[in-house]
Design an enzyme around this catalytic site. Structure first.
Site, PDB file in Angstrom:
ATOM      1  N   ASP A 152       0.688  -1.329   0.149  1.00  0.00           N
ATOM      2  CA  ASP A 152       0.118   0.131  -0.065  1.00  0.00           C
ATOM      3  C   ASP A 152       0.784   1.212   0.051  1.00  0.00           C
ATOM      4  O   ASP A 152       2.306   1.187   0.115  1.00  0.00           O
ATOM      5  CB  ASP A 152      -0.952  -0.068   1.149  1.00  0.00           C
ATOM      6  CG  ASP A 152      -0.423  -0.600   2.531  1.00  0.00           C
ATOM      7  OD1 ASP A 152       0.827  -0.184   2.670  1.00  0.00           O
ATOM      8  OD2 ASP A 152      -0.778  -1.116   3.377  1.00  0.00           O
ATOM      9  N   ASP A 212      -8.246  -3.067  13.921  1.00  0.00           N
ATOM     10  CA  ASP A 212      -9.650  -3.346  13.620  1.00  0.00           C
ATOM     11  C   ASP A 212      -9.804  -4.451  12.596  1.00  0.00           C
ATOM     12  O   ASP A 212     -10.808  -4.700  12.012  1.00  0.00           O
ATOM     13  CB  ASP A 212     -10.206  -2.033  12.993  1.00  0.00           C
ATOM     14  CG  ASP A 212      -9.534  -1.567  11.933  1.00  0.00           C
ATOM     15  OD1 ASP A 212      -8.444  -2.322  11.487  1.00  0.00           O
ATOM     16  OD2 ASP A 212      -9.978  -0.660  11.360  1.00  0.00           O
ATOM     17  N   HIS A 268      -7.898  -5.033   9.827  1.00  0.00           N
ATOM     18  CA  HIS A 268      -7.559  -4.942   8.319  1.00  0.00           C
ATOM     19  C   HIS A 268      -6.119  -5.450   8.161  1.00  0.00           C
ATOM     20  O   HIS A 268      -5.149  -5.542   9.161  1.00  0.00           O
ATOM     21  CB  HIS A 268      -7.483  -3.282   8.079  1.00  0.00           C
ATOM     22  CG  HIS A 268      -6.305  -2.342   8.685  1.00  0.00           C
ATOM     23  ND1 HIS A 268      -6.528  -1.717  10.005  1.00  0.00           N
ATOM     24  CD2 HIS A 268      -5.144  -2.369   8.414  1.00  0.00           C
ATOM     25  CE1 HIS A 268      -5.619  -1.085  10.060  1.00  0.00           C
ATOM     26  NE2 HIS A 268      -4.558  -1.402   9.443  1.00  0.00           N
ATOM     27  N   GLU A 293      -9.872  -1.717   4.933  1.00  0.00           N
ATOM     28  CA  GLU A 293     -10.536  -1.485   6.259  1.00  0.00           C
ATOM     29  C   GLU A 293     -11.961  -2.385   6.523  1.00  0.00           C
ATOM     30  O   GLU A 293     -12.307  -3.003   5.370  1.00  0.00           O
ATOM     31  CB  GLU A 293     -10.942   0.035   6.384  1.00  0.00           C
ATOM     32  CG  GLU A 293      -9.780   0.935   6.318  1.00  0.00           C
ATOM     33  CD  GLU A 293      -8.995   1.177   7.551  1.00  0.00           C
ATOM     34  OE1 GLU A 293      -8.939   0.320   8.351  1.00  0.00           O
ATOM     35  OE2 GLU A 293      -8.426   2.282   7.516  1.00  0.00           O
TER      36      GLU A 293
END
Length: 261
Positions: free
Chosen positions: A67, A136, A138, A143
């Site tokens: 990314d 979370d 990811h 996400e």
């Protein structure tokens, strides 16, 4: 999915470095998937040590990053291309232009994402993908709510992710870019071997869902349950919410000598 629980991050780094070393010994021109963030840093340090000891070379390898932030200047210290160079690729012998990342400065974002997908496919796909996991759930910047069939694309970062990454931007979540380009979950799942590293109590809930929860877009990393060769390496804190932690330890301790990760 193989779950390996080890005493600490140093032990985990040695095991993951063994996987890289074995692959590059067998296939010096292997295609590697590189992650940023804190989780892989000990792995990169161990790989650098082995390179300096002439145990491993990256001279024929290629690498693809997961990314990149959108909109950061080329010389910004937190641009992921610069981060990965400081942490790893600039410390070993990758050839010039052997390390590729999404173009977060592109004027045509959809075209840049499609070109990145084409580049990965043109290299024959990723042989070994190193991953971390967000609090979370990811992986890369996919996400919660991300499509399990997603490919490289632009994503808006959640407030939680920006708060988690604020430590790299002077502690200010508002200084963290709102957008990124990220390999999609289907892109990641196309790699031949996934190796995810998670340490510390802040990852325990996400790890619980990853390993023992249902596959759900709300916890994107759970898609790894469908991968034919996925390895998850944890320290005791990250493994603290696992119901079957004792069993995972027993399985790893009882592995036949010939059976690698």
């Amino acid at each position: 999915m193989e779950v390996v629980i080890r005493p600490d991050g140093e032990d985990i780094a040695g095991i993951v470095a063994d996987v890289f070393e074995r692959l590059l010994t067998d296939r010096p021109d292997a295609v590697l998937g590189l992650a940023t963030g804190s989780s892989p840093l000990a792995v990169y340090d161990e790989l650098v040590r082995r390179h300096e000891a002439d145990r491993i070379t990256f001279a024929r390898a290629r690498a693809f990053m997961l990314d990149e932030y959108v909109g950061l200047a080329a010389d910004h210290p937190e641009r992921y291309r610069n981060v990965i160079e400081r942490a790893f690729t600039g410390r070993v012998d990758f050839p010039p232009d052997a390390v590729h990342g999404p173009d977060g400065a592109a004027t045509d974002i959809p075209a840049a994402c499609a070109a990145y997908e084409d580049a990965i496919a043109g290299a024959g796909g990723v042989d070994l993908q190193l991953l971390g996991i967000g609090s979370d759930g990811h992986i890369a910047f996919n996400e919660p709510g991300s499509s399990l069939a997603s490919r490289t694309r632009i994503k808006t970062l959640t407030r939680q992710t920006r708060e988690d990454n604020a430590r790299f931007f002077g502690g200010d979540p508002d200084a963290v870019p709102h957008h990124c380009l990220t390999q999609g979950l289907a892109t990641i799942m196309s790699a031949r071997h996934l190796v995810l590293v998670a340490t510390g109590p802040g990852k325990a809930e996400a790890v619980h869902h990853l390993v023992e929860g249902p596959v759900s877009a709300m916890w994107p990393a759970t898609v790894m349950q469908h991968h034919p060769r996925a390895t998850v390496l944890l320290d005791p804190a990250a493994a603290s919410r696992l119901q079957l932690a004792g069993y995972y330890r027993e399985v790893y301790a009882s592995k036949p000598d010939w059976q690698v990760l």
